[in-house]
Design a protein around this motif. Structure first.
Motif, PDB file in Angstrom:
ATOM      1  N   UNK A   5       6.208  43.555 -19.145  1.00 17.73           N
ATOM      2  CA  UNK A   5       5.413  44.547 -19.850  1.00 17.73           C
ATOM      3  C   UNK A   5       5.732  44.456 -21.336  1.00 17.73           C
ATOM      4  N   UNK A   6       4.694  44.309 -22.146  1.00 15.60           N
ATOM      5  CA  UNK A   6       4.849  44.214 -23.593  1.00 15.60           C
ATOM      6  C   UNK A   6       4.266  45.466 -24.246  1.00 15.60           C
ATOM      7  N   UNK A   7       4.978  46.000 -25.204  1.00 11.83           N
ATOM      8  CA  UNK A   7       4.474  47.129 -25.974  1.00 11.83           C
ATOM      9  C   UNK A   7       3.591  46.587 -27.089  1.00 11.83           C
ATOM     10  N   UNK A   8       2.324  46.975 -27.067  1.00 16.10           N
ATOM     11  CA  UNK A   8       1.374  46.508 -28.075  1.00 16.10           C
ATOM     12  C   UNK A   8       1.410  47.362 -29.333  1.00 16.10           C
ATOM     13  N   UNK A   9       1.504  48.685 -29.140  1.00 13.09           N
ATOM     14  CA  UNK A   9       1.410  49.587 -30.286  1.00 13.09           C
ATOM     15  C   UNK A   9       2.088  50.908 -29.926  1.00 13.09           C
ATOM     16  N   UNK A  10       2.822  51.450 -30.881  1.00 10.16           N
ATOM     17  CA  UNK A  10       3.448  52.763 -30.728  1.00 10.16           C
ATOM     18  C   UNK A  10       3.097  53.584 -31.958  1.00 10.16           C
ATOM     19  N   UNK A  27       4.171  61.022 -29.124  1.00 11.67           N
ATOM     20  CA  UNK A  27       4.172  59.584 -29.379  1.00 11.67           C
ATOM     21  C   UNK A  27       3.289  58.873 -28.351  1.00 11.67           C
ATOM     22  N   UNK A  28       2.344  58.085 -28.842  1.00 13.29           N
ATOM     23  CA  UNK A  28       1.513  57.231 -27.995  1.00 13.29           C
ATOM     24  C   UNK A  28       2.192  55.882 -27.861  1.00 13.29           C
ATOM     25  N   UNK A  29       2.176  55.319 -26.653  1.00 10.13           N
ATOM     26  CA  UNK A  29       2.665  53.971 -26.421  1.00 10.13           C
ATOM     27  C   UNK A  29       1.614  53.226 -25.624  1.00 10.13           C
ATOM     28  N   UNK A  30       1.179  52.067 -26.140  1.00  8.97           N
ATOM     29  CA  UNK A  30       0.200  51.223 -25.466  1.00  8.97           C
ATOM     30  C   UNK A  30       0.909  49.963 -24.990  1.00  8.97           C
ATOM     31  N   UNK A  31       0.817  49.694 -23.691  1.00 13.07           N
ATOM     32  CA  UNK A  31       1.495  48.542 -23.110  1.00 13.07           C
ATOM     33  C   UNK A  31       0.507  47.664 -22.356  1.00 13.07           C
ATOM     34  N   UNK A  49      -1.765  53.281 -21.371  1.00 13.27           N
ATOM     35  CA  UNK A  49      -1.352  54.167 -22.460  1.00 13.27           C
ATOM     36  C   UNK A  49      -0.538  55.324 -21.889  1.00 13.27           C
ATOM     37  N   UNK A  50       0.339  55.851 -22.736  1.00 10.14           N
ATOM     38  CA  UNK A  50       1.196  56.957 -22.320  1.00 10.14           C
ATOM     39  C   UNK A  50       1.433  57.849 -23.531  1.00 10.14           C
ATOM     40  N   UNK A  51       1.304  59.142 -23.332  1.00 12.28           N
ATOM     41  CA  UNK A  51       1.593  60.114 -24.385  1.00 12.28           C
ATOM     42  C   UNK A  51       2.839  60.881 -23.961  1.00 12.28           C
ATOM     43  N   UNK A  52       3.862  60.837 -24.809  1.00 16.45           N
ATOM     44  CA  UNK A  52       5.147  61.448 -24.489  1.00 16.45           C
ATOM     45  C   UNK A  52       5.544  62.387 -25.607  1.00 16.45           C
ATOM     46  N   UNK A  53       6.077  63.531 -25.237  1.00 18.73           N
ATOM     47  CA  UNK A  53       6.566  64.492 -26.220  1.00 18.73           C
ATOM     48  C   UNK A  53       8.093  64.435 -26.240  1.00 18.73           C
ATOM     49  N   UNK A  54       8.659  64.084 -27.398  1.00 20.95           N
ATOM     50  CA  UNK A  54      10.111  63.995 -27.528  1.00 20.95           C
ATOM     51  C   UNK A  54      10.756  65.371 -27.682  1.00 20.95           C
ATOM     52  N   UNK A  55       9.975  66.369 -28.029  1.00 19.79           N
ATOM     53  CA  UNK A  55      10.516  67.716 -28.192  1.00 19.79           C
ATOM     54  C   UNK A  55      10.799  68.360 -26.837  1.00 19.79           C
ATOM     55  N   UNK A  56       9.793  68.339 -25.948  1.00 21.01           N
ATOM     56  CA  UNK A  56       9.980  68.966 -24.627  1.00 21.01           C
ATOM     57  C   UNK A  56      10.303  67.951 -23.531  1.00 21.01           C
ATOM     58  N   UNK A  57      10.385  66.660 -23.881  1.00 23.11           N
ATOM     59  CA  UNK A  57      10.770  65.578 -22.962  1.00 23.11           C
ATOM     60  C   UNK A  57       9.835  65.481 -21.753  1.00 23.11           C
ATOM     61  N   UNK A  58       8.526  65.570 -21.996  1.00 22.76           N
ATOM     62  CA  UNK A  58       7.527  65.501 -20.923  1.00 22.76           C
ATOM     63  C   UNK A  58       6.457  64.463 -21.245  1.00 22.76           C
ATOM     64  N   UNK A  59       5.895  63.888 -20.181  1.00 22.55           N
ATOM     65  CA  UNK A  59       4.683  63.090 -20.329  1.00 22.55           C
ATOM     66  C   UNK A  59       3.514  64.059 -20.405  1.00 22.55           C
ATOM     67  N   UNK A  76      -6.069  54.834 -32.151  1.00 27.90           N
ATOM     68  CA  UNK A  76      -4.907  53.991 -31.877  1.00 27.90           C
ATOM     69  C   UNK A  76      -5.194  52.950 -30.797  1.00 27.90           C
ATOM     70  N   UNK A  77      -6.095  53.253 -29.874  1.00 28.49           N
ATOM     71  CA  UNK A  77      -6.442  52.266 -28.845  1.00 28.49           C
ATOM     72  C   UNK A  77      -7.177  51.081 -29.471  1.00 28.49           C
ATOM     73  N   UNK A  78      -7.992  51.330 -30.483  1.00 24.85           N
ATOM     74  CA  UNK A  78      -8.665  50.227 -31.180  1.00 24.85           C
ATOM     75  C   UNK A  78      -7.643  49.320 -31.862  1.00 24.85           C
TER      76      UNK A  78
END
Length: 115
Positions: A5-10, A27-31, A49-59, A76-78
């Protein structure tokens, strides 16, 4: 057959989190997965794609996204789709192709009667 799995964009967002309403944790992460065999390497066509919140530690799942988050996601997907489909052939593939050509040439040479 291996899959990597490669991370394309964060991307870090300044939008409000739908769960904890924090403004600095999203934070968005596209893999993209890549299939690797002894003969070739090829990335999968779909981008995850995955959206993660570092404040509340939830997806944060798409059901909870606001219109602002969806707009930022589309942008960001473009950017993440710049990695195109390709097929990278490894040296073992070339060796097998050359061996097949030599074998076919030898069979044709032996089967054709000499004049």
């Amino acid at each position: 057959m291996k899959q990597r799995t490669h991370t394309l964009h964060t991307a870090r967002l300044k939008n409000n989190c739908p769960t904890c309403f924090g403004t600095d944790g999203l934070e968005f992460t596209f893999t993209q997965k890549e299939k690797e065999t002894p003969f070739f390497k090829k990335p999968a066509s779909e981008i995850e794609s995955k959206l993660y919140c570092h404040t509340c530690k939830n997806d944060i799942y798409p059901v909870n996204w606001t219109e602002d988050i969806e707009r930022v996601f589309d942008y960001n997907k473009k950017i993440a789709e710049t990695n195109k489909q390709y097929l990278k052939v490894k040296p073992l593939f070339y060796i097998l192709v050359i061996a097949a050509i030599v074998l076919i040439a030898a069979v044709v040479y032996l089967l054709i009667p000499t004049i």
